[in-house]
Design an enzyme around this catalytic site. Sequence first.
Site, PDB file in Angstrom:
ATOM      1  N   ASN A   7       0.879  -1.176   0.000  1.00 55.00           N
ATOM      2  CA  ASN A   7       0.000   0.000   0.000  1.00 55.00           C
ATOM      3  C   ASN A   7       0.919   1.229   0.000  1.00 55.00           C
ATOM      4  OD1 ASN A   7      -1.800   2.038   0.456  1.00 55.00           O
ATOM      5  ND2 ASN A   7      -2.742   1.111   2.263  1.00 55.00           N
ATOM      6  N   LYS A  14       3.692   0.824   2.771  1.00 47.92           N
ATOM      7  CA  LYS A  14       3.334  -0.171   3.782  1.00 47.92           C
ATOM      8  C   LYS A  14       3.337  -1.528   3.104  1.00 47.92           C
ATOM      9  CE  LYS A  14      -0.332   1.471   6.632  1.00 47.92           C
ATOM     10  NZ  LYS A  14      -1.758   1.383   6.870  1.00 47.92           N
ATOM     11  N   ARG A  88      -2.340  -2.104  -3.632  1.00 45.93           N
ATOM     12  CA  ARG A  88      -3.603  -1.416  -3.420  1.00 45.93           C
ATOM     13  C   ARG A  88      -3.625  -0.170  -4.319  1.00 45.93           C
ATOM     14  NH1 ARG A  88      -4.873   3.331   0.635  1.00 45.93           N
ATOM     15  NH2 ARG A  88      -7.120   3.422   0.291  1.00 45.93           N
ATOM     16  N   HIS A 177     -13.121   2.118  -0.037  1.00 48.56           N
ATOM     17  CA  HIS A 177     -13.082   0.995   0.917  1.00 48.56           C
ATOM     18  C   HIS A 177     -13.628  -0.300   0.307  1.00 48.56           C
ATOM     19  CE1 HIS A 177     -13.549   4.185   4.332  1.00 48.56           C
ATOM     20  NE2 HIS A 177     -12.276   3.898   4.161  1.00 48.56           N
ATOM     21  N   GLY A 205     -13.884   3.724  10.411  1.00 49.62           N
ATOM     22  CA  GLY A 205     -12.559   3.952  10.975  1.00 49.62           C
ATOM     23  C   GLY A 205     -12.367   5.445  11.093  1.00 49.62           C
ATOM     24  N   ARG A 236     -13.616  14.293   8.343  1.00 45.55           N
ATOM     25  CA  ARG A 236     -14.370  14.638   7.125  1.00 45.55           C
ATOM     26  C   ARG A 236     -15.842  14.849   7.450  1.00 45.55           C
ATOM     27  NH1 ARG A 236     -12.234   9.769   3.469  1.00 45.55           N
ATOM     28  NH2 ARG A 236     -10.520   9.515   4.911  1.00 45.55           N
ATOM     29  N   GLY A 328     -15.589   0.538  14.254  1.00 47.20           N
ATOM     30  CA  GLY A 328     -16.564  -0.551  14.131  1.00 47.20           C
ATOM     31  C   GLY A 328     -16.139  -1.817  14.859  1.00 47.20           C
ATOM     32  N   GLU A 329     -14.840  -2.109  14.850  1.00 45.89           N
ATOM     33  CA  GLU A 329     -14.365  -3.329  15.500  1.00 45.89           C
ATOM     34  C   GLU A 329     -14.196  -3.158  17.006  1.00 45.89           C
ATOM     35  OE1 GLU A 329     -10.750  -4.678  13.521  1.00 45.89           O
ATOM     36  OE2 GLU A 329     -11.697  -4.312  11.584  1.00 45.89           O
ATOM     37  N   ASN A 330     -13.875  -1.911  17.410  1.00 48.64           N
ATOM     38  CA  ASN A 330     -13.448  -1.718  18.803  1.00 48.64           C
ATOM     39  C   ASN A 330     -14.394  -0.947  19.707  1.00 48.64           C
ATOM     40  OD1 ASN A 330     -10.685  -2.887  18.700  1.00 48.64           O
ATOM     41  ND2 ASN A 330     -10.482  -1.368  17.065  1.00 48.64           N
ATOM     42  N   GLU A 380      -7.753  -5.956   4.579  1.00 47.99           N
ATOM     43  CA  GLU A 380      -7.595  -5.582   3.171  1.00 47.99           C
ATOM     44  C   GLU A 380      -6.319  -6.164   2.577  1.00 47.99           C
ATOM     45  OE1 GLU A 380      -8.492  -1.802   4.935  1.00 47.99           O
ATOM     46  OE2 GLU A 380      -9.308  -1.119   3.022  1.00 47.99           O
TER      47      GLU A 380
HETATM   48  P1  ADP Z   1      -8.247   4.419   8.949  1.00 43.65           P
HETATM   49  O1  ADP Z   1      -9.536   4.913   8.370  1.00 43.65           O
HETATM   50  O2  ADP Z   1      -7.205   5.464   9.075  1.00 43.65           O
HETATM   51  O3  ADP Z   1      -7.770   3.104   8.357  1.00 43.65           O
HETATM   52  P2  ADP Z   1      -8.813   2.839  11.317  1.00 43.65           P
HETATM   53  O4  ADP Z   1      -9.741   1.868  10.706  1.00 43.65           O
HETATM   54  O5  ADP Z   1      -7.501   2.338  11.801  1.00 43.65           O
HETATM   55  O6  ADP Z   1      -8.611   4.125  10.440  1.00 43.65           O
HETATM   56  O7  ADP Z   1      -9.581   3.511  12.537  1.00 43.65           O
HETATM   57  C1  ADP Z   1      -8.948   4.501  13.280  1.00 43.65           C
HETATM   58  C2  ADP Z   1      -9.921   5.027  14.285  1.00 43.65           C
HETATM   59  O8  ADP Z   1     -10.471   3.938  15.043  1.00 43.65           O
HETATM   60  C3  ADP Z   1      -9.239   5.907  15.311  1.00 43.65           C
HETATM   61  O9  ADP Z   1      -9.231   7.219  14.901  1.00 43.65           O
HETATM   62  C4  ADP Z   1     -10.084   5.719  16.530  1.00 43.65           C
HETATM   63  O10 ADP Z   1     -11.073   6.731  16.541  1.00 43.65           O
HETATM   64  C5  ADP Z   1     -10.800   4.411  16.313  1.00 43.65           C
HETATM   65  N1  ADP Z   1     -10.451   3.405  17.326  1.00 43.65           N
HETATM   66  C6  ADP Z   1      -9.387   2.574  17.324  1.00 43.65           C
HETATM   67  N2  ADP Z   1      -9.397   1.812  18.435  1.00 43.65           N
HETATM   68  C7  ADP Z   1     -10.502   2.167  19.136  1.00 43.65           C
HETATM   69  C8  ADP Z   1     -11.067   1.767  20.363  1.00 43.65           C
HETATM   70  N3  ADP Z   1     -10.506   0.815  21.122  1.00 43.65           N
HETATM   71  N4  ADP Z   1     -12.206   2.373  20.771  1.00 43.65           N
HETATM   72  C9  ADP Z   1     -12.758   3.319  20.022  1.00 43.65           C
HETATM   73  N5  ADP Z   1     -12.283   3.755  18.864  1.00 43.65           N
HETATM   74  C10 ADP Z   1     -11.166   3.188  18.426  1.00 43.65           C
END
Ligand code: ADP
Length: 393
Positions: A7, A14, A88, A177, A205, A236, A328-330, A380
């Site tokens: 990437n 990366k 990518r 995405h 993200g 954004r 979304g994951e965290n 990805e």
């Molecule tokens: P990108 O769009 O740059 O690929 P990511 O998918 O890595 O971004 O998401 C980054 C964002 O995810 C961070 O700015 C943060 O807001 C959020 N994030 C990461 N870990 C956590 C967490 N444990 N709880 C809440 N938000 C999180």
Amino acid sequence: MKIMSVNAGSSSLKFSLFEMDTKEVIISGLFERIGIEGGKYTLKYRGDKIIQEIPLDNHVKAVEILLDKLIALEVIGSLNEIEGIGHRVVSGGEKYQKSVLITDSVIEDLIELKDFAPLHNPAHVAAMKAFREVLPEVPMVAVFDTSFHQTMDEISYLYPVPYEWYTKYGVRKYGAHGTSHRYVSKTISEKLHNDHLKIISCHIGNGGSITAICDGKCVDTSMGFTPLAGIMMGTRSGDIDPSIIPYVMEKEGIDAQEAIDALNKKSGLLGLSQYSSDMRDIVDGVNEGKENCLRALNKYVQTIIDYIARYYVRLGGCDVICFTAGVGENSSPVRAKVLEGLACLGIVMDLDQNNNTHGTFAKISADSSKVDVYVVPTDEELMIAQDTIDLIR
Ligand code: ADP
């Protein structure tokens, strides 16, 4: 069989090297500040982090150092072990509906498409040329962020603007995405043994987009002509009334580029909270009673609910909602607020399961829910490596 997923940005590169038999990352890394002062690389290998500052004049230099390090660390015995490289690519315009083997004509097309990704496509080309110079025999594949969205019909991809803007200048929705949404759709279809699902995939993200998927194909997506459109994001704005732009340009005495920069870099969570673009800070701020953070969080969540509701209707109902990417994951609090806002669709969250899911695959809806909700960690890089192996075979 070893495949490298790459990437490249204008000053960064990366990579992840996969052993495709096990789908494991053997080594990954980031080369930064290519072509500017302060070059540096970081490698992650066998649980260790190797960081070194070193001048990186251009992408060729970065690739040479990367390959030397793979040999020096005995990750590979010889360069012949790398059987393919997947790149990518941010924009494939309308031409590229699938990943392709990289040829001279693909490279020429990417240069031509640079209006659609002015920062990214030229950087991808630089990286492709660099790898080709150093590893001329290794086949390379381009994997486009836009290609998954090429199945949208014209009702979804056209804007209600003068039609010749589309025919003359390519003004339409391209989305972004796509590789992540494709990975999520494929993963959930495999896990549930069903290729005919109606899925709403939420990649949330720092950037974020929501995609409506039916039978593994994109029906509609929230990002648009550029990744500025759709849901509210970290910095954004997402969708706004375009008349705001000339109005603010006049009031602030700024030009169009400065106005767009403000919408890309100073809006979203950062803009509304005037505090942070990072969801962790925003949630902490809400817990400390900061009203600016609550305002930003509420608006953010509402734009996600609105898009899910829109796509629920668009798909004629929905089998699965998936959450992926950093937030979304965290972020269980964000997922909880989104799902609470969708209760009228019969969506019921499993509170414990949601609270306990951080970055792992899990079902977070209750058995009584009319729609199943899953967290699906995106990958990805693996999708790029998989496309590469499929094409070079
Ligand atoms: P990108 O769009 O740059 O690929 P990511 O998918 O890595 O971004 O998401 C980054 C964002 O995810 C961070 O700015 C943060 O807001 C959020 N994030 C990461 N870990 C956590 C967490 N444990 N709880 C809440 N938000 C999180």
